[in-house]
Scaffold this active site. Structure first.
Site, mmCIF file in Angstrom:
data_model
loop_
_atom_site.group_PDB
_atom_site.id
_atom_site.type_symbol
_atom_site.label_atom_id
_atom_site.label_comp_id
_atom_site.label_asym_id
_atom_site.label_seq_id
_atom_site.Cartn_x
_atom_site.Cartn_y
_atom_site.Cartn_z
ATOM 1 N N GLU A 184 7.060 -3.024 7.162
ATOM 2 C CA GLU A 184 6.782 -2.377 5.870
ATOM 3 C C GLU A 184 7.743 -1.215 5.610
ATOM 4 O OE1 GLU A 184 2.136 -3.561 5.279
ATOM 5 O OE2 GLU A 184 2.519 -1.533 5.909
ATOM 6 N N GLU A 378 1.191 -10.522 7.274
ATOM 7 C CA GLU A 378 -0.062 -9.756 7.328
ATOM 8 C C GLU A 378 -0.898 -10.087 6.104
ATOM 9 O OE1 GLU A 378 -0.074 -5.498 8.027
ATOM 10 O OE2 GLU A 378 1.702 -5.673 9.290
HETATM 11 C C1 BG6 Z 1 -0.258 -2.550 7.285
HETATM 12 C C2 BG6 Z 1 0.284 -2.214 8.629
HETATM 13 O O1 BG6 Z 1 0.107 -1.524 6.446
HETATM 14 O O2 BG6 Z 1 -1.626 -2.677 7.100
HETATM 15 C C3 BG6 Z 1 -0.687 -2.334 9.769
HETATM 16 O O3 BG6 Z 1 1.464 -2.924 8.899
HETATM 17 C C4 BG6 Z 1 -2.063 -1.918 9.313
HETATM 18 O O4 BG6 Z 1 -0.204 -1.587 10.852
HETATM 19 C C5 BG6 Z 1 -2.500 -2.852 8.205
HETATM 20 O O5 BG6 Z 1 -3.005 -1.860 10.329
HETATM 21 C C6 BG6 Z 1 -3.919 -2.652 7.717
HETATM 22 O O6 BG6 Z 1 -4.133 -1.325 7.378
HETATM 23 P P1 BG6 Z 1 -5.354 -0.508 7.967
HETATM 24 O O7 BG6 Z 1 -5.186 0.857 7.432
HETATM 25 O O8 BG6 Z 1 -6.570 -1.190 7.495
HETATM 26 O O9 BG6 Z 1 -5.206 -0.584 9.454
#
Ligand code: BG6
Length: 482
Positions: A184, A378
């Site tokens: 990201e 993701e």
């Molecule tokens: C992304 C990241 O921004 O979102 C992860 O690459 C992160 O590291 C994921 O964990 C989900 O976000 P959060 O704040 O729910 O953990």
């Protein structure tokens, strides 16, 4: 004449995604140094530190740092990989902790114990035919580089990173065929400490520094692409964008322009990584905002010649914005950048907008823009789970979220978008990056650990575990039935 595409590609990479600091624990074991993300406590200071407003160079008494133990993947990876294999994972995305390999970031020799750990993890994955997908830098910078060099503000970081990446490519050239440079990369503009190891001094020109740091990361990323192509010619190396399409709140052209500006704030980085040059709109933005990038001789050629092979991205939510300040007040949270509340969509327990159709739109937009394979690295729903007495979790809400997103990915594939894989975020519960909580769970596998670090760390399969297993076993064919 034109045949319908009626399936996921045969070699589609189904799997799950994680990051070192959110799963490994063992934060100073076997010679590992401290990294930025080891110094993010839970509680109110977390965000200020992440934004570079407060320094954090060593653990402070009285604070709780969830990454120090995380879910102890460092010691339990074999057990966890057995579970991933049982679900039928074709790939597993993990990041390498820079400070396991170079504890201070500027060391001349790597730490053998750190290198060996990832060798062992890769061997274990390959034993089950699970392809490792490696993020070289997922939000971590060795703290020494932050303290003594100012993190990515400093041009020297390009050299340190190059040394680090070359060690990785040479060491794992037989084992890892899918790489990603910065997780990201656009987060750097919002969470400078997390994205670039930046702590601001009072008098500093923040914007100038951020974009300079971005330039350094872009050059470092291009040099990593170059080294990867030279050392592992049969590998693919991509970039990684926190994505999510954006909608205008109304049909007022000013709202649409606002959307465009908002998207371009992130896109310009991927434009450079994918097309090899700064787009005109970015140059105008720099000019009009008094940002003067220090670009060294040769930088622009490096960017031009070493573009990425695929576009990796995260998609959790879409966004909505408006040019009307009154409308902007009605805001909800999201993956760092929030959104104007979209009246057509529901939100998660953490206020993130749930928008399956947005997945299809995002895939199409990215493919139209870059014409390179996409890798959805993701996606998922952070939710509170209840562990029932019979040792299961009935996470139908998670299944529903994923199901609706998979249906839209199938649509995007039918639209002709080239998607090479899908890794859901946190296939095993892990520490939340945003909040440091454990109770914000994404996994198919429940981990018995609480926000305060208590718990046995026992692993328990949720209902979604069996559901995802079935999807993978069918290569997602259920989404193509008429
Ligand atoms: C992304 C990241 O921004 O979102 C992860 O690459 C992160 O590291 C994921 O964990 C989900 O976000 P959060 O704040 O729910 O953990």
């Amino acid at each position: 004449m034109f045949q319908k595409i009626n399936r996921f590609p045969d070699n589609f990479l189904w799997g799950g995604a994680t990051a070192a600091n959110q799963i490994e624990g063992a934060y100073i074991a076997d010679g590992k140094g401290l990294t930025t993300v080891d110094l993010l406590p839970t509680g109110p200071k977390r965000n200020e530190i992440a934004m570079g407003k407060l320094d954090s160079y060593k653990p402070k008494e009285g604070e709780f740092y969830p990454s120090h133990q995380a879910i102890d993947f460092y010691h339990r990876y074999k057990e966890d990989i057995v579970l991933f294999a049982e679900m039928g994972f074709k790939c597993f995305r993990l990041s390498i902790s820079w400070a396991r390999i170079f504890p201070n970031g500027n060391d001349l020799e790597p730490n053998e114990a750190g290198l060996q750990f990832y060798d062992d993890v890769f061997d274990e994955l390959l034993k089950y035919n699970i392809e490792p997908v490696v993020t070289i830098c997922h939000f971590d910078v060795p703290v020494n580089l932050v303290k003594n060099y100012g993190g990515w503000k400093n041009r020297k970081m390009v050299d340190f990173f190059e040394r680090y990446t070359k060690i990785l490519f040479n060491r794992y050239n037989k084992k890892v065929k899918y790489w990603m440079t910065f997780n990201e990369i656009n987060m750097l503009l919002h969470l400078p400490y997390i994205g670039a190891g930046i702590v601001f001094e009072e008098e500093e020109n923040k914007e100038q520094l951020l974009y300079q740091a971005a330039h350094h990361e872009l050059v470092a990323s291009a040099l990593a692409v170059k080294a990867c192509h030279e050392i592992i010619p049969d590998a693919m190396i991509g970039c990684m964008l926190a994505a999510g399409c954006a909608y205008p709140y109304s049909s007022n052209p000013d709202d649409t322009w606002k959307v465009m500006e908002m998207e371009r704030e992130s896109y310009f980085l991927i434009d450079v990584q994918s097309k090899g040059e700064y787009p005109g709109y970015a140059k105008r933005f720099f000019r009009e905002n008094g940002i003067e990038l220090q670009i060294e001789a040769g930088d622009l050629d490096i960017l031009k010649q070493h573009t990425v092979d695929y576009i990796g991205f995260s998609y959790y939510a879409s966004r909505c914005t408006s040019a009307d300040p009154e409308i902007l007040k009605n805001f909800t949270d999201g993956n760092i950048f929030g959104s104007v509340v979209n009246p057509y969509l529901e939100t998660s327990e953490w206020g993130w907008t749930i928008d399956p159709k947005g997945m299809r739109i995002t895939c199409n937009q990215l493919y139209d823009r870059y014409e390179k394979p996409l890798f959805i690295v993701e996606n998922g729903l952070g939710a509170q789970d209840i562990l029932l007495e019979n040792d299961t979790v009935e996470d139908d809400y998670r299944i529903d979220y994923l199901d609706r997103h998979f249906a839209e990915i199938a649509e995007a594939i039918q639209d002709g978008v080239d998607i090479i894989g899908y890794t859901s975020w946190g296939p095993i519960d892990l520490v939340s990056n945003g909040t440091g909580q454990m109770k914000k769970r994404y996994g198919y596998i429940y981990v018995d650990r609480n926000n305060d670090g208590s718990g046995t760390l026992r692993r328990i399969k949720k209902k979604s575990f069996y559901w995802y297993k079935n999807i993978i076993a069918n290569n997602g064919n259920q989404y193509f039935q008429e």
